[in-house]
Design a protein around this motif. Structure first.
Motif, PDB file in Angstrom:
ATOM      1  N   GLN A 260       0.835  -1.202   0.000  1.00 21.10           N
ATOM      2  CA  GLN A 260       0.000   0.000   0.000  1.00 21.10           C
ATOM      3  C   GLN A 260       0.871   1.253   0.000  1.00 21.10           C
ATOM      4  N   LEU A 261       0.517   2.189  -0.873  1.00 19.93           N
ATOM      5  CA  LEU A 261       1.179   3.496  -0.921  1.00 19.93           C
ATOM      6  C   LEU A 261       0.222   4.512  -0.336  1.00 19.93           C
ATOM      7  N   VAL A 262       0.773   5.546   0.254  1.00 15.34           N
ATOM      8  CA  VAL A 262      -0.107   6.597   0.754  1.00 15.34           C
ATOM      9  C   VAL A 262       0.384   7.963   0.268  1.00 15.34           C
ATOM     10  N   PHE A 263      -0.560   8.754  -0.169  1.00 20.47           N
ATOM     11  CA  PHE A 263      -0.322  10.160  -0.531  1.00 20.47           C
ATOM     12  C   PHE A 263      -1.338  10.945   0.288  1.00 20.47           C
ATOM     13  N   ASP A 264      -0.895  11.955   1.081  1.00 14.94           N
ATOM     14  CA  ASP A 264      -1.917  12.751   1.769  1.00 14.94           C
ATOM     15  C   ASP A 264      -1.544  14.221   1.833  1.00 14.94           C
ATOM     16  N   GLN A 265      -2.540  15.027   2.075  1.00 13.54           N
ATOM     17  CA  GLN A 265      -2.367  16.476   2.062  1.00 13.54           C
ATOM     18  C   GLN A 265      -1.296  16.949   3.029  1.00 13.54           C
ATOM     19  N   GLU A 266      -1.250  16.323   4.182  1.00  9.15           N
ATOM     20  CA  GLU A 266      -0.305  16.769   5.215  1.00  9.15           C
ATOM     21  C   GLU A 266       1.137  16.523   4.851  1.00  9.15           C
ATOM     22  N   ARG A 267       1.391  15.294   4.345  1.00  6.41           N
ATOM     23  CA  ARG A 267       2.788  14.887   4.199  1.00  6.41           C
ATOM     24  C   ARG A 267       3.277  14.835   2.750  1.00  6.41           C
ATOM     25  N   THR A 268       2.354  14.935   1.795  1.00  8.37           N
ATOM     26  CA  THR A 268       2.744  14.807   0.390  1.00  8.37           C
ATOM     27  C   THR A 268       2.631  16.157  -0.304  1.00  8.37           C
ATOM     28  N   GLU A 269       3.588  16.462  -1.170  1.00  7.86           N
ATOM     29  CA  GLU A 269       3.481  17.673  -1.977  1.00  7.86           C
ATOM     30  C   GLU A 269       2.158  17.674  -2.739  1.00  7.86           C
ATOM     31  N   GLN A 270       1.547  18.824  -2.826  1.00  9.48           N
ATOM     32  CA  GLN A 270       0.233  18.949  -3.472  1.00  9.48           C
ATOM     33  C   GLN A 270       0.243  18.354  -4.879  1.00  9.48           C
ATOM     34  N   ASN A 271       1.279  18.717  -5.619  1.00 11.38           N
ATOM     35  CA  ASN A 271       1.407  18.278  -7.004  1.00 11.38           C
ATOM     36  C   ASN A 271       1.482  16.753  -7.114  1.00 11.38           C
ATOM     37  N   LEU A 272       2.212  16.138  -6.191  1.00 11.44           N
ATOM     38  CA  LEU A 272       2.367  14.679  -6.202  1.00 11.44           C
ATOM     39  C   LEU A 272       1.042  14.003  -5.850  1.00 11.44           C
ATOM     40  N   LEU A 273       0.359  14.564  -4.843  1.00 14.71           N
ATOM     41  CA  LEU A 273      -0.955  14.032  -4.477  1.00 14.71           C
ATOM     42  C   LEU A 273      -1.900  14.073  -5.679  1.00 14.71           C
ATOM     43  N   GLU A 274      -1.864  15.210  -6.375  1.00 14.78           N
ATOM     44  CA  GLU A 274      -2.757  15.347  -7.526  1.00 14.78           C
ATOM     45  C   GLU A 274      -2.424  14.354  -8.625  1.00 14.78           C
ATOM     46  N   ARG A 275      -1.116  14.165  -8.833  1.00 13.13           N
ATOM     47  CA  ARG A 275      -0.712  13.204  -9.870  1.00 13.13           C
ATOM     48  C   ARG A 275      -1.168  11.796  -9.476  1.00 13.13           C
ATOM     49  N   SER A 276      -1.079  11.497  -8.196  1.00 16.40           N
ATOM     50  CA  SER A 276      -1.491  10.152  -7.745  1.00 16.40           C
ATOM     51  C   SER A 276      -2.983   9.950  -7.971  1.00 16.40           C
ATOM     52  N   GLN A 277      -3.720  11.060  -7.957  1.00 15.72           N
ATOM     53  CA  GLN A 277      -5.173  10.944  -8.116  1.00 15.72           C
ATOM     54  C   GLN A 277      -5.578  10.723  -9.568  1.00 15.72           C
ATOM     55  N   LYS A 278      -4.580  10.851 -10.463  1.00 19.00           N
ATOM     56  CA  LYS A 278      -4.881  10.620 -11.876  1.00 19.00           C
ATOM     57  C   LYS A 278      -4.478   9.228 -12.338  1.00 19.00           C
ATOM     58  N   LEU A 279      -3.940   8.481 -11.416  1.00 20.04           N
ATOM     59  CA  LEU A 279      -3.554   7.102 -11.794  1.00 20.04           C
ATOM     60  C   LEU A 279      -4.797   6.283 -12.104  1.00 20.04           C
ATOM     61  N   GLY A 280      -4.626   5.272 -12.955  1.00 21.91           N
ATOM     62  CA  GLY A 280      -5.738   4.360 -13.245  1.00 21.91           C
ATOM     63  C   GLY A 280      -5.324   2.937 -12.937  1.00 21.91           C
ATOM     64  N   ARG A 281      -6.284   2.062 -12.884  1.00 23.74           N
ATOM     65  CA  ARG A 281      -6.003   0.646 -12.650  1.00 23.74           C
ATOM     66  C   ARG A 281      -5.030   0.128 -13.707  1.00 23.74           C
ATOM     67  N   GLU A 282      -4.072  -0.662 -13.266  1.00 22.54           N
ATOM     68  CA  GLU A 282      -3.095  -1.336 -14.138  1.00 22.54           C
ATOM     69  C   GLU A 282      -2.059  -0.402 -14.763  1.00 22.54           C
ATOM     70  N   PHE A 283      -2.043   0.877 -14.347  1.00 25.87           N
ATOM     71  CA  PHE A 283      -0.902   1.719 -14.719  1.00 25.87           C
ATOM     72  C   PHE A 283       0.360   1.078 -14.141  1.00 25.87           C
ATOM     73  N   VAL A 284       1.454   1.183 -14.874  1.00 27.15           N
ATOM     74  CA  VAL A 284       2.736   0.682 -14.360  1.00 27.15           C
ATOM     75  C   VAL A 284       3.490   1.870 -13.788  1.00 27.15           C
ATOM     76  N   ILE A 285       3.799   1.795 -12.508  1.00 24.99           N
ATOM     77  CA  ILE A 285       4.443   2.959 -11.886  1.00 24.99           C
ATOM     78  C   ILE A 285       5.692   2.544 -11.116  1.00 24.99           C
ATOM     79  N   GLN A 286       6.541   3.521 -10.923  1.00 25.34           N
ATOM     80  CA  GLN A 286       7.683   3.369 -10.039  1.00 25.34           C
ATOM     81  C   GLN A 286       7.556   4.442  -8.973  1.00 25.34           C
ATOM     82  N   ILE A 287       7.788   4.066  -7.721  1.00 23.41           N
ATOM     83  CA  ILE A 287       7.726   5.081  -6.666  1.00 23.41           C
ATOM     84  C   ILE A 287       8.967   4.987  -5.776  1.00 23.41           C
TER      85      ILE A 287
END
Lengths: 582, 582
Positions: B47-74
């Motif tokens: 499980q990955l977590v992105f949140d308003q408190e600890r994650t840069e706004q831009n990164l949180l927003e990008r995470s919200q655009k992910l879709g099922r089965e996207f291949v990602i590196q974190i």
């Protein structure tokens, strides 16, 4: 029970044991009053003795009627041998036989079942089942099994999963010719036998299998050159989430492990060489680096005089043959004849003898002085006593010719020691190669090979200069493995197809299922495939693969033992909805 | 480097470690202020977590655009999870992401990549590369690899050598239909793909290989019944200088080893049953002995009354279904309908309820009294509360019908527990079977199977009664292996061919190379072959083989993913000297 022991098992410590053995009659030495019979199985040889003093007359007589390759079972007592044979693991003992059963008679074999046989290639192939009884062939097949087991153990321990991919697949016009299989149930349609599981292993990466391998048969319907087989075996591998370095690391590890476990040879880091460097230094993308004779390019030190042959040449290039300054004129002429053979194709060869006194004697003394020749010696690394051989012409051709000469000389000088192992990575292969016939670029590896990202811009301007993330593993002058990082995104793949002259429609028709798969989240991936027949042969210290294949085909693709291919019934053709068109 | 750890690896002890992971987006739980993303690879989920408190706004927003089965590196830091998930190996932690790279986007997959998917069979097969991402399929393929490794290790340790036999062989009209391969180099001739390496393994025995095995693809161009594949995998084995007992011993050992190593199931000696006994007791040569319901033959106790149906029947045979006396009339009628289905083919079924009070109630009370029915109960082993089901008719047919009923009932009663393993040797198969169509005897196994020496005399008088040295290994009602001792002398082989209706010329044309080989000292030998797909499926606790094959074909022999077979070029046909004849 046919046997209590194998024929390779009994030792002095077994003396006085009652044993039962079964095997083939290898040799008979019948002195009348005493008859020694040696029997053989996979595990070794054991000597039997029948004699007038200790053996029943009837049994002795029966033993005298045995023939070579009879299959027999004997019971008897292990006794100490009078004249021991230290070359034979069972040479301390023999069996005093008390019971003899002939399990099967045998006709006299068409060639002797000995390490050095009197049988030629053709007759050995026709009776391959007899040939396999000979130690050199039998041991080669057992060696192959041992290598396969070690490969599987290594890769399995490294987390690779062996997945069986299908043999009945789809024909693609790219690459070599496919063998095809008419489908009875799908009228007028054909399967193809795989040239490699390339697309399936890429699909397994899309499927998340992460690390895949398979020791697998592949098929190519090519006109057979010497030592090629229409069906051959590959160690096929693919990994996801990797860069080139990850792959080189794993498979260098595998090769190192095999050399260590199987040959007891320890090799640390494998050297690496770019394709350009290999071509420049050895004239060859699979150089044998067990010996020197590196190429020296002489353009700068040979194109300043009146020698038109060199001045007109794109490349003047030479090797220094160690200790060959002493060659006679006749010997040198033979070398010149050799490079002039149509298979090599050089027009001639210039040579320079590097005399022991530091002077030079060349075939072009009319044009070049001692200072010139000293520079040639410097460039090729020639020492006193060496012979410099110089070829010239179009760069690509002349490199091939000099490479052939280098290998031939190494062979003659005994520099290609089969018990020495010199692996080498050749990297940075060109992505594309120009095809004179079709006047377009072809993928050097295959259309899924990834260009180096920093070279992609060159695709439009200088396609021939684009380097691929592709690599070969070379062992003793043989390419034993080759692979690449694959394209995994549809944009780059479309770009590649475009540069290879595919319309989007053609690309879709041929590789649609793979391109579809790329739409659903393909991970970065890459792999490698090893030619298993060749790898085993080289590890076994041989140059030819045929004795490492149980039932090989001849140069016409025929199995002369079973006499295949063969005619089939009209009925069969009809069911398959095809007819002959001769 | 794409990853420092796999997605199945991180634990509480890794908290505070900086890690790099790569994988596919499995799930997204986006609450706006916090976004949990679960990523998957072959090894597990994290499980990955992105949140308003600890994650840069831009990164949180990008995470919200992910879709099922996207291949990602974190990249990110392992932190303790607030609400731990004990069902997830990595459930103690999550990753606070600091860097996100999309390696590849993905279209929405056509079915959900979950253990229980919404995709039907057809769509799963078309997108098999997505199906393989699902744990049930992925794990089945990994399980298959594990079984193959264990088989190879066991056999290799027992001295067996894996020898690769050829795939391009010769068509023989015996047996099932061959797939054939036109030869370009040998005009008008065809190779065949092997239905099994039978003759080659026998030749290896003639060649002294002694102990051979191979995990090998085989091909049969049959009309596909459910759960059959045109290409399938066999564990193929052969040994020299052995009797039946030696082979049963070795391969019982292999099977015991697999059950122990892979399933943790210990089984001592495998029971044995003759073919006749199996047919008599279970109506089937591959009985499932995990449960009872053995056949009771009622002729002696049911043919003494006026019930013509039974009196006219060759065989009256019954099973006692445990606890089924309570079935309603409707339930029993359903059973009767089931045996009357054309696939089973019974005309009807007589039943007897064994009441708890010791009385009987049957559908033939008009003809049989309580004493009669008590004898039926005794013969079938029925107890109070059981239901006796009786079928009658021609012996061979009715046995098959009752066997089908027995299996169906066991299935309904949940007696076929996939985690219980009941192996069984069935021995003494008939050598020959009568073929109604051709009105002659055929080899039940193949023409190289050895008759029992004591039965050879019957060949002339009662060929159907000759028993073979042939055996099957049955596991949970499936034949997983079968083999025989082979004929190794030319006299017996000639006798067999004669009885099978071959002229000596026909025998020579079809099997000449093997008969030739028998002239040069063939050892006594025998072997066995296991259906590997089936074996793996059963060990994996499943009845169908399809999920244990990476890329299976459908019932028309098509690979719907790659769309094979397919048309091929006219040019290709021409080169092969064939044309379509539709």
């Amino acid at each position: 029970m046919y046997r209590s022991h194998s024929c390779g098992e009994l030792r002095a410590s077994d003396i006085n044991t009652e044993v039962t053995l079964s095997g083939w009659v290898q040799r008979i030495k019948d002195l009348g009053a005493i008859n020694w019979v040696v029997i053989r199985d996979r595990y070794g040889l054991t000597q039997l003795v029948f004699d007038q003093e200790r053996t029943e007359q009837n049994l002795l007589e029966r033993s005298q009627k045995l023939g070579r390759e009879f299959v027999i079972q004997i019971k008897g007592k292990v006794i100490e041998r009078e004249s021991k044979n230290p070359n034979m693991p069972t040479g301390d003992i023999e069996i005093l036989v008390t019971e003899l059963t002939i399990l099967n008679e045998a006709q006299t074999p068409p060639f002797t079942i000995e390490d050095e046989t009197d049988g030629g290639e053709d007759i050995r192939m026709k009776y391959r089942y007899l040939d396999i009884r000979r130690d050199p062939v039998k041991n080669s097949l057992m060696f192959r099994h041992q290598v396969a087991m070690q490969v599987r153990n290594y890769l399995s321990n490294a987390g690779f999963i062996e997945v069986e991919t299908p043999y009945l697949i789809k024909s693609t016009p790219e690459g070599a010719r496919d063998f095809v299989v008419p489908s009875r149930m799908n009228e007028g349609q054909f399967y193809a036998l795989p040239q490699s599981p390339q697309t399936f292993k890429q699909l397994l990466m899309v499927g998340g299998m992460d690390k895949y391998f398979q020791i697998v048969k592949c098929f190519r319907d090519e006109d057979l050159r010497a030592d090629r087989q229409p069906e051959f075996t590959q160690i096929d591998c693919e990994m996801a989430f990797v860069e080139q370095e990850d792959i080189l690391g794993i498979f260098e590890g595998l090769t190192r492990y095999l050399l260590q476990e199987i040959k007891g040879v320890t090799i640390d880091e494998f050297p690496r060489m770019t394709y350009d460097e290999a071509m420049k230094t050895y004239g060859n993308d699979k150089p044998d680096i067990r010996f020197g004779m590196k190429f020296g390019e002489l353009n700068a030190v040979a194109q300043h005089k009146e020698f038109k042959v060199f001045n007109d040449a794109e490349l003047v290039v030479a090797i220094a043959v160690p200790g060959a300054a002493s060659y006679t004129r006749k010997e040198i002429d033979k070398l010149i004849d050799w490079v002039r053979r149509p298979q090599v194709g050089a027009l001639g060869m210039v040579y320079v003898k590097c005399n022991e006194d530091g002077t030079y004697k060349s075939s072009v003394d009319k044009f070049y002085d001692q200072d010139d020749l000293a520079k040639w010696a410097e460039t090729t690394g020639a020492k006193a006593g060496d012979l410099i051989c110089v070829l010239s012409g179009a760069a690509h051709k002349v490199r091939g010719q000099l490479s052939a000469l280098r290998m031939e000389i190494a062979e003659r000088l005994g520099l290609r020691n089969p018990q020495e192992f010199a692996p080498l990575w050749v990297v940075d292969f060109p992505l594309l190669e120009w095809d004179e016939d079709t006047e377009r670029y072809h993928a050097m590896h295959h259309p899924f090979t990834s260009p180096k990202p920093e070279d992609i811009a060159l695709l439009d301007t200088e396609p021939g200069k684009v380097r691929a993330n592709a690599y070969d593993l070379v062992l003793n002058g043989n390419e034993i493995g080759g692979g690449s990082i694959r394209i995994h995104d549809k944009e780059t793949q479309a770009l590649m197809f475009d540069h290879l002259g595919f319309t989007p429609e053609e690309a879709k028709a041929q590789f649609g299922f793979l391109m579809d798969a790329f739409e659903y989240g393909a991970p970065p991936h890459g792999g490698i495939a090893f030619g298993f027949d060749r790898l085993v042969a080289i590890l076994g210290g041989q140059e030819t693969i045929r004795d490492f294949i149980a039932f090989p085909k001849n140069n016409s693709g025929r199995d002369v033992m079973i006499d295949a291919p063969a005619d089939i019934d009209k009925e069969q053709l009809k069911e398959l909805n095809i007819q002959l068109d001769l």
